[in-house]
Enzyme design. Structure first.
Site, PDB file in Angstrom:
ATOM      1  N   LYS A 196       0.827  -1.209   0.000  1.00 41.19           N
ATOM      2  CA  LYS A 196       0.000   0.000   0.000  1.00 41.19           C
ATOM      3  C   LYS A 196       0.865   1.266   0.000  1.00 41.19           C
ATOM      4  CE  LYS A 196      -2.300  -1.243   3.714  1.00 41.19           C
ATOM      5  NZ  LYS A 196      -1.658  -2.565   3.894  1.00 41.19           N
ATOM      6  N   THR A 197       1.885   1.292   0.843  1.00 38.87           N
ATOM      7  CA  THR A 197       2.772   2.467   0.879  1.00 38.87           C
ATOM      8  C   THR A 197       3.523   2.616  -0.432  1.00 38.87           C
ATOM      9  OG1 THR A 197       3.046   2.235   3.280  1.00 38.87           O
ATOM     10  CG2 THR A 197       4.679   3.553   2.119  1.00 38.87           C
ATOM     11  N   ASP A 242      -1.315   6.777   6.348  1.00 37.04           N
ATOM     12  CA  ASP A 242      -1.282   5.355   6.660  1.00 37.04           C
ATOM     13  C   ASP A 242      -2.148   5.079   7.889  1.00 37.04           C
ATOM     14  OD1 ASP A 242      -0.585   2.715   6.377  1.00 37.04           O
ATOM     15  OD2 ASP A 242       1.397   2.918   7.272  1.00 37.04           O
ATOM     16  N   THR A 245      -5.557  -1.264   7.221  1.00 41.72           N
ATOM     17  CA  THR A 245      -5.600  -2.723   7.367  1.00 41.72           C
ATOM     18  C   THR A 245      -6.935  -3.164   7.940  1.00 41.72           C
ATOM     19  OG1 THR A 245      -4.580  -2.520   9.563  1.00 41.72           O
ATOM     20  CG2 THR A 245      -3.104  -2.902   7.697  1.00 41.72           C
ATOM     21  N   ARG A 290       6.613  -8.350   1.787  1.00 39.16           N
ATOM     22  CA  ARG A 290       7.528  -7.908   2.849  1.00 39.16           C
ATOM     23  C   ARG A 290       8.190  -9.106   3.520  1.00 39.16           C
ATOM     24  NH1 ARG A 290       4.735  -4.058   6.483  1.00 39.16           N
ATOM     25  NH2 ARG A 290       5.663  -2.443   5.189  1.00 39.16           N
TER      26      ARG A 290
END
Length: 349
Positions: A68-69, A113, A162, A221
């Site tokens: 997302k980032t 965020d 999230t 990640r």
């Protein structure tokens, strides 16, 4: 937190954000996976560029570590616009948000965020800013308070969450484009790993990438983190080449098994099966059995176990599925949860 849990946690650890920055794709055509989101976002951005207008506000939801980032950074890069980054918890007061909004330049991208954790006063100010590009600054208190309207430059808000269900409907409805980030397939993670290996100057044959990808819990990640740990193992113990056997040996050493389960995941399943006969058992009781806090079991371990079809949440408590019995090498009882399901059907649920 143990090193095993750090390895498979989707949350960034320590200075990991600095490492991630070097591995992030910079343009939309470099971004791997999320094919439908990429195509939809490409249309939104291309249309905005042709109209010479900021695009609609963008909301991205999905688990941590899915990109997302990275996509927020790519949106700014594709628009050729500056990027301002903050987080929901940092916006405790309306003044915190007003200070940011009042200094935005025209067309700038504001990334928030964990937007669902923003304080209510800031959230209410954001409604007007997103819709009319204006904020009302309240000066004074009580009957003498005065509201001063302040125009702000047109901008694009990119929100990431999230927990999309925690977003209030008025905020959610103000986003023109909403994207849900899915977990990655193994072949997509292999492509992520090959790209990262090139950037890290690591020799990664296809079979080595496959072994790491299948243990990465569908999360880029985690895949990149496992790659770095396997690289360390390969450089110290062998010739530096990450073959399948080298990857398997390294990840077994770090207690990440073939399905991506770590020590805590297996402890939860082991307690559920051997101490409570497969359940049902309450969350608090299960947490005591594994020596963890209930929140740790519920937030950290359970989502992946449920998604893999190894554990089910029922009104009576947590229940192990037939797949969980087989994963630990045990024979499931005839009445085990999901015992009548075709093997493999629960995988990825």
């Amino acid at each position: 937190m143990s090193i095993e849990r750090d390895l498979v946690s989707p949350e960034p650890e320590g200075d990991e954000r600095l490492i991630e920055a070097a591995l992030r794709p910079k343009r939309l055509d470099e971004f791997i996976g999320q094919g439908r989101v990429r195509e939809q976002l490409s249309l939104v951005l291309e249309s905005a560029l042709r109209r010479s207008r900021p695009p609609d506000h963008v909301l991205m939801s999905g688990g941590p570590g899915l990109g997302k980032t990275t996509l927020a950074m790519i949106i700014a890069a594709e628009l050729g616009a500056p990027l301002r980054m903050t987080s929901g918890p940092a916006l405790e007061r309306a003044g915190d948000l007003a200070a940011i909004l009042s200094t935005l330049s025209e067309g700038e991208v504001l990334f928030v965020d964990e937007i669902h954790r923003m304080a209510r006063p800031a959230e209410e100010m954001l409604y007007l800013a997103m819709e009319d590009f204006r904020v009302d600054i309240v000066v004074g208190k009580g009957p003498g308070a005065t509201s001063i309207p302040l125009d702000i430059a047109p901008f694009t808000l990119v929100g990431a969450t999230t927990r999309a269900g925690l977003l209030p409907a008025p905020l959610r409805d103000r986003f023109g484009f909403t994207a849900h980030m899915d977990f990655y397939e193994v072949d997509e993670l292999e492509r992520v790993l090959h790209r990262s290996a090139r950037l890290l100057s690591v020799e990664l044959p296809p079979e080595g990438a496959h072994e790491i990808a299948r243990r990465s819990r569908g999360t880029p990640r985690i895949a990149n983190r496992l790659l770095r740990r396997v690289r360390d193992f390969a450089e110290v113990r062998v010739e530096g080449v990450i073959t399948r056997d080298v990857a398997a040996a390294a990840l077994n050493l770090y207690e990440v098994d073939a399905e991506g389960l770590d020590r805590l995941d297996r402890a939860v399943l082991d307690a559920l099966l051997r101490k409570f006969g497969g359940g049902p058992v309450g969350l608090s009781t299960l947490a005591v059995a594994v020596g963890e806090e209930p929140e740790t079991v519920e937030v950290v371990a359970e989502p992946f176990l449920v998604r893999q079809g190894l554990l089910a949440r029922t009104p009576r408590g947590r229940v192990a599925t037939a797949s969980a019995w087989m994963h630990l090498g045990l024979t499931p009882p005839p009445d085990a949860f999901g015992a009548g399901v075709i093997p493999g059907l629960l995988d990825g649920a």
